[in-house]
Scaffold this active site. Structure first.
Site, PDB file in Angstrom:
ATOM      1  N   ASP A   1      26.343   9.757 -25.465  1.00 45.30           N
ATOM      2  CA  ASP A   1      25.578   9.073 -24.434  1.00 45.30           C
ATOM      3  C   ASP A   1      26.422   9.058 -23.157  1.00 45.30           C
ATOM      4  OD1 ASP A   1      23.587   7.447 -23.245  1.00 45.30           O
ATOM      5  OD2 ASP A   1      24.773   5.671 -23.699  1.00 45.30           O
ATOM      6  N   LYS A   2      25.801   8.739 -22.033  1.00 42.17           N
ATOM      7  CA  LYS A   2      26.561   8.716 -20.784  1.00 42.17           C
ATOM      8  C   LYS A   2      26.855   7.300 -20.309  1.00 42.17           C
ATOM      9  CE  LYS A   2      24.759   9.447 -16.705  1.00 42.17           C
ATOM     10  NZ  LYS A   2      25.315   8.345 -15.857  1.00 42.17           N
TER      11      LYS A   2
ATOM     12  N   ASP B   1      21.171   4.503 -28.874  1.00 43.39           N
ATOM     13  CA  ASP B   1      21.986   5.557 -29.489  1.00 43.39           C
ATOM     14  C   ASP B   1      22.028   5.452 -31.008  1.00 43.39           C
ATOM     15  OD1 ASP B   1      22.788   6.471 -26.892  1.00 43.39           O
ATOM     16  OD2 ASP B   1      24.185   4.786 -26.810  1.00 43.39           O
TER      17      ASP B   1
END
Length: 1153
Positions: free
Chosen positions: A392-393, A792
């Site tokens: 994920d960012k 996530d």
């Protein structure tokens, strides 16, 4: 408003704006039929079926009526309403032994040895005493049972702690303290601030001055939808109110957290799977060897045994029957080929490796007092085989701590908030001393904007910051004179904080009003409607009534949706668009701000439609979206904001190091392309040599698929031709795409896997999990997913390894992960140090474990050629019975176990300096079938030496006393002694990292062998147990002969000499990367000290602009709580005086535990 999903195959350019990309979806999107979660009804008939759950407040006997009972077994019935006591443990006092034994005997190896034990009870078949199998089996089962017991006792303690928590319950007309386990459905409970919620309760009232949590009973006579917004769920924590009351609707096992806590996907490592196949291979070899020896005994008995009068036993059995019995006898005596202690040894090693991860201080984050945590003990060696990382960012690569950086207002200026090196003002930040309520930590470099605000001449600037202080769902709490903001996302908190510093301070809110301080004047606005953000709308709107009677709508959202709803006469579109591009080039998260005035008649007509949509029983969200669209049109643009989300410390260096280890990193994010472009924070992680592809035509995919379909069957059956590459340059590539391009085929995977890095923007949680599944399915690669939020969880559960980061978005990702820590940079150490060490240790352990068992067992095979392949106890085995029993338990287990726990080829610093050391794990070169058969042939060779050298030495020999030492018992002592020396010295040769513990284990194992051997060969123990200990005086008689000591030394030397020669040749002629690093260790350590003084930058800016993501909450805010219509009690606005300090805490109302 319904939106059509773009077809990624049929369109050359998927529309980014209609693609689902939000990060607020949860597990249900991937698994809509998750256990215990009822689906939403779609027809009135289903509603009637679902309405059987009746709850009566403060009436416990009502819920025990016969109509609410269900049949459990036969005539036994119990209430359909669960008690509030929870049970997560597996065993109790009565069920532990039988249930644990049942679970352990489901393992094939344990069941196999139980069957052997039964066979050994049969006199005609038994070739070894029953205790030779019983003792190892009991030890293995006992160690595993103790481990399971310790784990279950921890669950017992946790359950007891939770069930014994205290809560106030309304009993006998007053609130009394009660334990959680005693709470029942229908109870009215009182909760206070920071209390955990004991069950799923319907919120009735709250002492919060904002009046956000009260449902009057008289309103229930009207149509009123009871939804999740009216519920407080078990496992959450009261954060934003001093006191509240609720009605228990679901308790214990019926609560959402318990019903959604289904079984986690069971993950197994590649080594586990390979190890099981090898055990099956050993079992097949065992059957073949036993069958061959049984056939040999059949022919031997027909030709020789039946004609030898001295072998007559009077049983009258023919040769075939004797061969049949001999087969089962050899199954028993050769059973050590299937290692009974293998699985328990592996579990011990994995447990130790997990503890090392937990104890690693270099993965401890002191700022939040968060250590690394291995939440599983079964996947450690898989950390050394990772090929793909899916990350994920926001919050994972970035800090998820937003800072207001720049803005554009009414097009008068290109943008405010110039960078330091462009500013015409001094480089020091703005001085906020003029604003007593300002956050002193807030930094802003453009003094012109502050001067403009303080002059109060520009109405557009005033309207801009007034919008920021009014259009939000931030909650405010008074805490001992301190004003605390509770924001649904860090973005909103940053915007409200920015407005406060510029003189527009949000002070308080009720259900109907918002109070702010505009410079030196306090103003209260009546809130008429609050249209909250969601992933489809990508905007939020508030409708306010000003003190002068005007009605104004404020709206903020993504530029794409705002520009679609602007009035034709709206100004500043072009200048704002230019500023947005500049912001995107600086990798900032943007929002557009707009407004419009509404007449009273227009609002009244719209309000009636809005109320009807709120009360709709079906498709309420669609109805509300339709009503929202009617009012959110013809807007006037004010300007745009830009927020910065910085990378975490060490992220570029970590990604660069992992890339050198040939680990491909894919970023899966819900943000737009701009935030992950080469000049974005994430883009800093990409080397300047990498070519980035932003627009890859799906025509290439369709052509590739058509070619595959048109291939002739004969071509497919033949040798495959290498696929034509998608990208023209063979060098490093990076692919940046949106969720619309995620085609579920091998062609998409092939295209993406040609790249060093892949960045997927605007992907949903379901798409994240699907991408991981595609790579696992088509590439058979070991994958790792890492994230920090609930969005996530699907990705984390789908990957072979799931890593959770304990960040700003709660603990959902951590609770679903296999490993957890606080910063992304710790992933480098987890993989390159702990993962690589764990893989090397496990591979070395397994190779040696198989070798020592083959070397030990196959001596029986060679011995059978000289004993007529007999199944008699006295002649079938080459060792003494107790040596067979204790060999794997005492004589050879500890040194190899310590190698599996402590060995390391190079230290941690060199492991990080040379990422190429990680490649053997990805390639699986240290443990595979080739290594297995090498261990097999090595064991065959050593068993030949162990048997035939003593055999030759015992032929026609004479001892010092004039007696021949060539008796069976002396031979058994010599072979056993040689074996113990060989296996312990062999593991010494394979040990790379020596400690005192290793030395003690090797020497101690040899000492234990001789100590036990002399004891069980003594006359005293023979007198006590004459039938069990028959080797009286054999050890002392054999080992006092120097000739036999020379035989042992010769056997050990010949067995180890080839290994020493091969290792020497490999390290000198064909050295591995690890060998080279070991050889030059001191040189590299000095170089590392010099490199730490100066590190080159990992990235250079200067590429074309891309649009940045908008800055907004990626989940619903507090609007439904704030504006709940008539169902919320009105309270007079209460507010403290001016605050000395205001701090921002971007945190949700309920913190999941």
């Amino acid at each position: 408003m319904s939106r059509r999903r773009a077809d990624s195959q049929g369109s050359l350019g998927p529309d980014d704006e209609v693609m689902p990309y939000s990060d607020d979806d949860t597990d249900d999107e991937l698994e809509p039929s998750s256990e215990g979660e009822p689906e939403a009804p779609h027809a009135p008939a289903e509603v009637r079926v679902k309405m059987g759950w009746k709850v009566k407040a403060n009436d416990r006997p009502y819920h025990h009526l016969p109509e609410f009972q269900k049949k459990v077994c036969l005539c036994i019935k119990k209430s359909r309403y669960s008690g509030n006591s929870i049970k997560t443990y597996k065993y109790n006092v009565l069920t532990f032994i039988p249930l644990n034994l049942f679970e352990q005997l489901r393992r094939v190896a344990n069941l196999y040895f139980l069957a052997l034990l039964i066979l050994q009870i049969i006199p005609d078949i038994s070739t070894l005493p029953w205790y030779t199998t019983l003792i190892p089996l009991v030890v293995v089962l006992g160690v595993t049972a103790i481990k399971d017991l310790v784990d279950d006792l921890a669950r017992h303690r946790m359950d007891k702690e939770i069930n014994n928590r205290k809560c106030e319950v309304l009993l006998d007309g007053r609130f009394q303290e009660s334990k959680w386990r005693d709470i029942e459905v229908g109870d009215v409970v009182r909760l206070k601030k920071n209390d955990f919620i004991p069950a799923d309760i319907l919120l009735l009232s709250s002492s919060n001055p904002n009046s956000l949590c009260y449902v009057e009973t008289m309103n229930l006579l009207e149509r009123y939808p009871l939804e999740l917004d009216n519920m407080l769920l078990r496992g959450c924590k009261i954060r934003n109110t001093e006191e509240c009351h609720g009605l228990v609707v679901f308790a214990g096992a019926d609560t959402k957290i318990m019903r959604n806590g289904g079984k986690t996907r069971f993950k197994r490592t590649k080594i586990d799977e390979l190890m099981n196949y090898m055990v099956y291979t050993i079992f097949v070899l065992l059957i073949l060897v036993s069958a061959g020896l049984a056939i040999g005994h059949t022919f031997w008995y027909e030709e020789i045994g039946s004609n030898a009068w001295y072998l007559f036993d009077g049983k009258g059995q023919n040769a075939s029957y004797r061969g049949f019995l001999s087969f089962w006898g050899y199954i028993i005596v050769l059973n050590t080929m299937v290692p009974i202690s293998l699985y328990v040894s592996v579990e011990v090693i994995r447990l130790g490796q997990s503890k090392f991860i937990n104890w690693d201080l270099q993965m401890y984050f002191a700022e939040k007092d968060t250590p690394a945590k291995a939440r599983t003990t079964t996947l450690n060696e898989q950390l050394g085989q990772i090929e793909y990382i899916f990350s994920d960012k926001t919050g994972t690569l970035t800090q998820n701590v937003m800072q207001f950086k720049k803005c554009t207002i009414a097009g008068h200026y290109l943008y405010y908030g110039l960078d330091n090196h462009f500013s015409v003002f001094p480089l020091q930040p703005v001085d906020w001393s003029w604003n007593q309520l300002a956050d002193k930590r807030f930094e802003f470099m453009d003094h012109s904007l502050v001067a403009c605000i303080r002059s109060r001449k520009d109405k557009d600037v005033t309207e801009f910051f007034k919008l920021l202080s009014l259009c939000h769902t931030v909650m405010v709490e008074h805490n001992d004179g301190d004003l605390v903001y509770q924001a649904a996302s860090p973005d909103e908190g940053a915007l409200v904080t920015a407005a406060r510093n510029f003189g527009f301070v949000f002070l308080s809110r009720t259900q109907d009003t918002i109070t702010i301080r505009e410079m030196d004047q306090e103003m209260t606005y009546e809130m008429l409607a609050l249209l909250d953000f969601n992933s489809d709308r990508k905007r939020m709107t508030i409708i306010l009534k000003f003190p002068d009677g005007r009605i104004r709508l404020y709206c903020k959202g993504a530029d794409t949706v705002i520009y679609e709803r602007l009035a034709p006469n709206s100004r500043h579109k072009e200048t704002t668009q230019t500023a947005l591009d500049i912001f995107a080039n600086a990798t900032l998260r943007t929002l557009c701000l707009c407004y419009k005035d509404i007449s009273a008649d227009e609002y009244e007509a719209w309000s009636r439609k809005h109320k009807d949509a709120q009360l709709a029983m079906y498709d309420r969200d669609i109805a509300l979206d339709r009503v929202y669209e009617e009012i959110e049109c013809n807007l006037l643009l004010i300007g745009a904001t830009a927020i910065e989300d910085k990378l975490q410390d060490g992220v570029p260096e970590t990604i660069a190091t992992l890339a050198k280890a040939d680990i491909k990193i894919w970023v899966l994010t819900g943000d737009k392309k701009g935030t992950v472009s080469p000049f974005s924070p994430t883009g800093k992680c990409l080397s300047s040599e990498i070519v980035c592809y932003f627009h890859v035509s799906s025509e290439n995919l369709r052509i590739r698929q058509a070619n595959r379909r048109n291939e002739l069957p004969t071509t497919r059956r033949g040798k495959k031709k290498p696929a034509e590459p998608f990208f023209p340059q063979p060098g490093k590539n990076a692919l940046i795409i949106t969720g619309g391009w995620l085609v579920g085929s091998i062609d998409f995977v092939d295209m993406a896997c040609e790249c060093e890095a892949v960045i997927c923007c605007r992907v949903t949680p379901k798409q994240k999990a699907n991408v991981v599944s595609l790579v696992k399915k088509y590439k058979k690669a070991v994958t790792l997913s890492i994230g920090d939020g609930a969005n996530d969880v699907n990705m984390i559960k789908t990957a072979d390894i799931g890593v959770g980061i304990s960040g700003q978005e709660g603990m959902q990702a951590v609770m679903s992960s296999d490993y957890a820590f606080a910063q992304f940079r710790y992933l480098e150490r987890l993989l390159l140090v702990h993962g690589r060490w764990s893989y090397i240790r496990m591979c070395k352990f397994l190779r040696f474990f198989f070798f020592k068992n083959f070397a030990f067992t196959l001596v029986h095979f060679w011995y059978s050629f000289f004993s007529g392949y007999s199944s008699q106890v006295s002649s079938i085995v080459a060792y003494e019975d107790w040596f067979i029993t204790l060999y794997n338990l005492c004589y050879s287990s500890l040194p190899v176990l310590l190698v599996g726990l402590l060995d390391q080829d190079v230290n941690d610093k060199l492991s990080l300096k040379f990422p190429k050391l990680y490649l053997p794990g990805q390639q699986g070169t240290l443990f595979n079938y080739r290594n297995f058969f090498i261990s097999l042939f090595h064991g065959i060779f050593v068993s030949l030496i162990i048997f035939f050298i003593p055999y030759g030495a015992f032929l026609q020999t004479m001892g010092q006393d004039g007696e021949a030492p060539s008796d069976y018992q002396s031979f058994a002592v010599v072979t056993a002694s040689s074996l113990v020396f060989i296996v312990n010295l062999q593991i010494s040769l394979d040990t790379s990292y020596w400690t005192f513990v290793n030395c003690f284990a090797v020497l101690g194992s040899i000492a234990i062998y001789f100590g036990i051997m002399f004891d069980i060969h003594s006359a005293g123990i023979h007198v006590l147990f004459p039938s069990a200990f028959t080797f009286t005086g054999a050890a002392s008689n054999a080992l006092r002969q120097p000739y036999l000591w020379l035989t042992i030394i010769l056997t050990v030397g010949i067995s180890l000499l080839p290994v020493i020669c091969i290792q020497f040749l490999h390290k000198t002629i064909w050295p591995s990367v690890g060998d080279k690093v070991q050889r030059n260790r001191k040189k590299y350590e000095m170089e590392m000290q010099e490199e730490e003084k100066k590190k080159p930058p990992a990235f250079q800016r200067g590429r074309r602009s891309r649009r940045s993501a908008y800055a907004f909450s990626h989940s619903r805010g507090y609007a439904d709580l704030i504006s709940s219509g008539q169902s919320i009690r009105r309270r007079p606005p209460t507010r403290g005086g001016p605050q000395d300090s205001i701090r921002e805490v971007p945190q949700r109302e309920a913190e999941n535990i």
